[in-house]
Scaffold this active site. Structure first.
Site, short mmCIF file in Angstrom:
data_model
loop_
_atom_site.label_atom_id
_atom_site.label_comp_id
_atom_site.label_asym_id
_atom_site.label_seq_id
_atom_site.Cartn_x
_atom_site.Cartn_y
_atom_site.Cartn_z
N PRO A 29 53.69 48.71 37.74
CA PRO A 29 52.87 49.88 38.41
C PRO A 29 53.40 51.23 38.12
O PRO A 29 54.49 51.60 37.78
CB PRO A 29 53.04 49.36 39.89
N TYR A 64 32.34 33.23 33.44
CA TYR A 64 33.35 32.99 34.60
C TYR A 64 32.63 32.75 35.87
O TYR A 64 31.75 33.56 36.03
CB TYR A 64 34.46 33.85 34.52
N HIS A 65 32.77 31.66 36.54
CA HIS A 65 32.38 31.50 37.79
C HIS A 65 33.12 31.39 38.93
O HIS A 65 34.29 30.98 38.80
CB HIS A 65 31.47 30.21 37.70
N GLU A 112 32.63 28.67 44.35
CA GLU A 112 31.24 28.08 44.91
C GLU A 112 30.34 27.48 43.84
O GLU A 112 29.88 26.40 43.79
CB GLU A 112 30.60 29.10 45.75
N GLU A 157 44.21 32.58 35.65
CA GLU A 157 43.98 32.17 34.19
C GLU A 157 42.73 31.45 34.20
O GLU A 157 42.37 30.26 33.76
CB GLU A 157 45.09 31.11 33.92
N ARG A 213 48.24 34.34 41.42
CA ARG A 213 48.95 33.22 40.64
C ARG A 213 48.88 32.15 41.48
O ARG A 213 48.72 30.99 41.16
CB ARG A 213 50.24 33.56 39.83
N GLU A 253 48.40 26.02 27.26
CA GLU A 253 48.53 27.47 27.09
C GLU A 253 47.24 28.02 26.26
O GLU A 253 47.43 27.97 25.13
CB GLU A 253 49.64 28.13 26.85
ZN ZN Z 1 49.85 28.96 34.35
#
Ligand code: ZN
Length: 427
Positions: free
Chosen positions: A62, A117-118, A121, A187, A242, A387
């Protein structure tokens, strides 16, 4: 709900930078590993968990910590080189948010866009859509309710045909596969890729001979989003969240790392007892209702599941047990050969390079991980942690135009892996 309908995220990353550290000796590794345990006190966050020589370490810094962290990296006679890889993470998030809104397709779930991406819902509506479109093959299930009372919703794919052994005899006890996405909330490529691969199995069944064979040989449990609360949170409050969202003993520190919360060598190496840390293991093993319920679901299948994949991003790694120790399990070669089959096929599609090996050897030892439990306790021999893309150019902020390529190459990898597993479990 689409991103941006509520305006900006609550958590701003304006002028936060992503630094890429280059470590070349063990002294530097020790220094940065020690720092990683207190990084959250400075709102510094490790994006990559590699703690190995010559593997880049990506860290979000930051604005208020930039000067001090730069000093720290050159202090104590152990200098660590770094480059500023992203100048303003907040600006990248904002750009992607605007682009996603501009290209937002119809809200009609029958037009589910596989290159987007969704929200949670929309993903759950997509599950309903698969059930309605493929009623002969798809049965919905819920693993249970999350901490915030969301359904952990998935579906089972089954052609209801008997599997066939290599000698042609029919198998009454059909084996099954479990794939999940989104155990770590930020992710996003992970749920998107699981969705793409599940849809490929359904839409190509009866057309593509390999897919048809693999769908007849195995049943598939698909959980597109494991950490439903955390995932919802990344769409409304904090794009880089995360963990889960459970309350902890510390005010203002929420959630545990659902990939450190399993009851296998719980909370020793590579995880933290500090509720404010990103790798917090929870108050006890299976403290998180989400991990406890998935474990119960897996255990209830009584040994039918032969392949478990926990999809993550990023780093392009296809990893097998163990996570908790660098000592290889007795079946390591059998498992790692499966990884090699997968990544060879994967790379052939778009040239994307993956590494393979055990989690502890490739990244670093981590306790209480998902695949150590699925292998060590549930006896799922072919347990993998994957990954996905990329290797850090965008990291968690992988653009939507990489969703389809990621899906295509991952599907090729999965097909090769399943052909390999087929030979071993139906020998
Ligand atoms: Zn992960």
């Amino acid at each position: 709900m689409t991103i941006g309908t509520n305006g900006n995220y609550a958590k701003s990353y304006a002028n936060h930078q992503l630094w890429r550290l280059h470590v070349t000796n063990n002294e530097q590794i020790a220094k940065i590993l020690a720092f990683s345990r207190i990084a959250h006190l400075h709102d510094i966050n490790f994006w990559s968990k590699h703690f190995r020589i010559h593997e880049p370490i990506d860290i979000r810094v930051p604005p208020q910590a930039i000067d001090d962290f730069a000093d720290f990296l050159t202090s104590d006679g152990v200098k660590i080189e770094y480059v500023v890889h992203m100048n303003d993470i907040g600006a990248i998030i904002e750009r992607q948010r605007i682009l996603q809104n501009l290209t937002q397709s119809s809200s009609n779930t029958n037009d589910f866009a596989y290159d987007k991406y969704h929200t949670i819902e929309d993903i759950h509506a997509w599950v309903d859509q698969m059930v309605a479109t493929y009623p002969e093959m798809v049965t919905p299930f819920t693993v249970g309710k999350s901490y915030e009372n969301r359904d952990m919703k998935g579906f089972k794919i089954s052609s209801k045909k008997m599997a066939t052994k290599r000698d042609g005899t029919k198998v009454t006890a059909k084996k099954a596969v479990w794939w999940d996405g989104g155990i770590h909330a930020r992710e996003w490529i992970s749920p998107a890729t699981v969705i793409y691969t599940a849809y490929t199995l359904l839409s190509k069944y009866g057309q593509d001979p390999t897919i048809t064979q693999l769908v007849d040989q195995f049943d598939y449990y698909i959980l597109p989003v494991f950490n439903v609360d955390g995932y919802a949170y990344t769409w409304t409050k904090d794009r880089l969240w995360r963990k889960t969202r459970s309350k902890t003993s510390v005010a203002n520190c929420y959630g545990a790392d659902p990939n450190r919360n399993w009851d296998y060598d719980w909370c020793k190496s590579g995880s933290s007892h500090d509720p404010c840390d990103d790798t917090f293991c929870g108050e006890k093993a299976f403290s998180e209702i989400e991990t406890a319920q998935v474990a119960k679901f897996i255990a209830d299948q009584r040994g039918t599941i032969v392949n478990y994949i926990n999809f993550h991003s990023y780093s392009q790694l296809w990893m097998s047990p163990w996570s908790y120790t660098t000592t290889s399990p007795a079946q390591f070669k059998l498992q790692d050969d499966g990884s090699i089959q997968a990544i060879n096929a994967l790379t052939a599609v778009h040239g994307t390079q993956y590494q393979h090996g055990s989690v502890a050897q490739i990244i670093s030892p981590t306790s209480g991980s998902t695949i150590d439990w699925t292998y060590g306790i549930a006896n799922v021999t072919f347990s993998y942690g994957v990954e996905l893309r990329d290797t850090g150019e965008y990291g968690f902020l992988l653009p939507e135009n990489q969703i389809i390529p990621s899906g295509e190459e991952t599907m090729a990898g999965l097909e090769a892996l399943l052909m390999y597993i087929d030979k071993h479990v139906y020998a």
